[in-house]
Structures are given as structure tokens and as C-alpha cells.
Scaffold this active site. Structure first.
Site, short mmCIF file in Angstrom:
data_model
loop_
_atom_site.label_atom_id
_atom_site.label_comp_id
_atom_site.label_asym_id
_atom_site.label_seq_id
_atom_site.Cartn_x
_atom_site.Cartn_y
_atom_site.Cartn_z
N PRO A 2 -28.38 11.31 -9.64
CA PRO A 2 -29.30 11.65 -8.36
C PRO A 2 -28.56 11.71 -7.45
CG PRO A 2 -30.09 9.28 -9.58
CD PRO A 2 -28.53 9.86 -10.26
N GLU A 3 -28.67 12.87 -6.80
CA GLU A 3 -27.84 13.05 -5.53
C GLU A 3 -29.17 12.99 -4.42
OE1 GLU A 3 -25.65 16.50 -5.44
OE2 GLU A 3 -25.50 16.57 -7.71
N HIS A 93 -33.04 1.42 -23.01
CA HIS A 93 -32.28 1.30 -21.92
C HIS A 93 -32.82 0.73 -20.60
CE1 HIS A 93 -29.26 3.40 -24.18
NE2 HIS A 93 -29.96 4.46 -24.20
N ARG A 112 -26.28 4.96 -19.20
CA ARG A 112 -24.72 4.70 -18.85
C ARG A 112 -24.37 3.34 -18.10
NH1 ARG A 112 -21.65 10.17 -17.53
NH2 ARG A 112 -19.92 8.82 -18.02
N ARG A 155 -9.71 17.47 8.67
CA ARG A 155 -9.41 17.12 7.32
C ARG A 155 -8.35 18.02 6.69
NH1 ARG A 155 -13.11 12.34 5.90
NH2 ARG A 155 -14.62 12.59 7.72
#
Length: 274
Positions: A2-3, A93, A112, A155
Site C-alpha cells: 500500500p502506498e 496469514h 510476507r 538533490r
DNA sequence: AAGCGGTCCTGTGTGC
DNA sequence: TGCACACAGGACCGCT
């Protein structure tokens, strides 16, 4: 996984259901997910605490509880947080079950096992790994065009790497970085300091627009992501480059390329993105 | 100091 | 069919 748009969607689906409820008990089946305090203390501390509000910061979820405690979760790649009825079958899970005082439960699932959970007093929030070093929120009023232009000049790194750097802007991950750069017509390998004002301006609006569209479509469900109600999002159907390698570009019809940049798969149109 | 490779894990898809 | 291997929405670490 998820972002920002996915975590924001989880927050929006959970908050109306959870606000005002209290935790009744917690079952921990995979203790390593709990980073602080030690699992015994975590299990002992959760019961009785009322959920006052839920916030998102970058890809972190923050549950503000009574007595100044904050429950912090990071779902990493495959974490899911689902509000469940007792009769809902227990999925594989399932590592943590937060029992609520209305009989329902908040289940944490994570194939995971990369996710992290913390319980801290609010004054100790800066001690949560990664949280204190987060950069600006893309929808913060302080995230201005001038800020972005200034930072891009300062940067010395490839623009794609910079977009997914959480200490720069909080919440953009691999999918949305590729989609943002396509919208802005900028090649992912460009050095950030070489972007023109015009390009930086396109990038600025692309960041906000793409993330906003992701939220409006309740996130992108490619493999594992579902919201707090267990439902998939729709943004996976609107992606223009991520996962589209070899398919025709929606803008020029030439095939979308896939390369590896900073160890992450990167999708773009070499004709449209300069 | 930007950029790698490795690490933490399991599941899935691909190619032989 | 079976096996080996690469790869997956993230982030941290140690090394150049």
C-alpha cells in the site's frame, strides 16, 4: 504494497467504524510483527483503550488511543487491516487480532510478514522507526511548487529514486512514482537537478493529481491490497504505465518500457517521457 | 553521498 | 508434471 492512496483509503474506511470503540483484547500469532513494546507488554497494554481518531502519515497508520497512547502500523508490502465480524472465516496469514468491545475485530494479515506494529506514548512517536524521518505530505499546504523546485535543484539523484524517497515526500511508492512521471512526461532516469521550471511544475501537479485520483478510486488492487472493509480498489484499472510493459502507450501507441532503477521495476514511455 | 546488494518473507508466474 | 528461479505496492543496513 500500500502506498499513500491505499493507506488513506484504509484510514477512511476504518475510522467511521472504529472511532469511539475500545479494544477488548488482542491475540498475537506472529510476535515479530510487534516492534515495541515487547509482545507481552503489548498484549497487556491494549485492552480497555479507546480509539479516539485515526490518522495517516506517509504510509503509516496512527491510531490515537486514550491515555495518550498511539498504535502505529506500517503494512509494508502485503499487510492488510480488515474490520471483521466474528463469523467471518479466518483468512490465512492472520497474525494479530484486535478484539473490539462491540464484538467485531480488527484483523492484521500479512503474507510476507514485513509489516510493523508499534504501541507508544504520543511523546515517544518520534522513536518509531522511519516515522520521524518522513518528508513532507504531498497534500500539506507547505508542499508548494517553490518547495519542489528548490529541492529538485538541491538533490543529486535520479528523479524516480527521489520520488520514492520517504524522507523527501511521504507516501509515494513504486506504482505511483511511475504513474506520476508518465503524467508529467519526465523520464525516470533524469537527474532531479536538471529538471526545468516547466518540468518541475508539471511534476508538482502530476504528484497531486495522480495521488488524488488514486484516493478517489480507493487505491490500486494489483495483488493483495484491500481496504478496511476487505474490498478491492479500482485504480489498477486506470494505471497507464505500471505493469503495462510491452503494451501500447495510451498517448503515442509505442510500447511501454520496463527497466530496473534503484532495484525497483520502472515502467515508462521512452517516446513521451523526456 | 548516491547507489548498489543483501535482508527480511511467502506466493505466483515463467521457462526449461 | 516438476523443479528452479525471478520477481512482487517497502524499507533498513552496510559498504563503496
Amino acid at each position: 504494497m500500500p502506498e499513500l492512496p491505499e493507506v488513506e483509503t484504509i484510514k477512511r474506511t476504518l475510522e467511521p467504524k472504529l472511532k469511539g470503540l475500545s479494544f477488548q483484547a488482542v491475540e498475537v500469532y506472529l510476535p515479530k510483527i510487534i516492534r515495541t513494546p515487547v509482545p507481552q507488554e503489548f498484549i497487556a497494554s491494549i485492552p480497555g483503550k479507546t480509539i479516539q481518531k485515526i490518522e495517516r502519515r506517509g504510509k503509516y497508520l496512527l491510531f490515537f488511543l486514550a491515555e495518550n497512547f498511539v498504535l502505529v502500523l506500517h503494512l509494508r508490502m502485503t499487510g492488510r487491516l480488515i474490520y471483521s465480524a466474528p463469523e467471518d472465516p479466518l483468512g490465512p496469514h492472520t497474525h494479530i487480532i484486535f478484539h473490539l468491545d462491540n464484538g467485531f475485530a480488527l484483523r492484521y494479515m500479512d503474507t510476507r510478514q514485513f509489516g510493523r506494529v508499534f504501541l507508544v506514548k504520543s511523546e515517544k512517536l518520534p522513536l518509531v522507526a522511519g516515522l520521524n524521518s518522513l518528508g513532507i505530505e504531498p497534500f500539506d499546504p507547505g508542499f508548494t511548487k517553490a518547495f519542489l523546485i528548490r529541492e529538485l535543484k538541491r538533490r543529486h539523484t535520479k528523479i524516480k529514486s527521489l520520488l520514492i524517497d520517504q524522507s523527501f515526500i511521504a507516501g509515494i511508492g513504486n506504482i505511483y512514482a511511475d504513474e506520476v512521471l508518465f503524467r508529467a512526461l519526465i523520464h525516470p532516469q533524469r537527474q532531479s537537478q536538471t529538471l526545468t521550471i516547466r518540468e518541475a511544475t508539471r511534476l508538482y501537479y502530476a504528484i497531486r493529481e495522480i495521488l488524488k485520483e488514486g484516493i478517489e478510486n480507493r487505491g490500486a488492487s494489483i495483488k493483495d491490497y484491500v481496504n478496511g472493509e476487505g474490498n478491492a480498489g479500482n485504480y489498477q484499472n486506470l494505471l497507464k504505465v505500471y505493469g503495462h510493459e510491452g503494451k501500447p502507450c495510451t498517448r503515442c501507441s509505442r510500447p511501454i518500457a520496463k527497466i530496473y532503477l534503484g532495484g525497483r521495476s520502472t515502467h515508462f514511455c521512452s517516446t513521451c517521457q523526456k
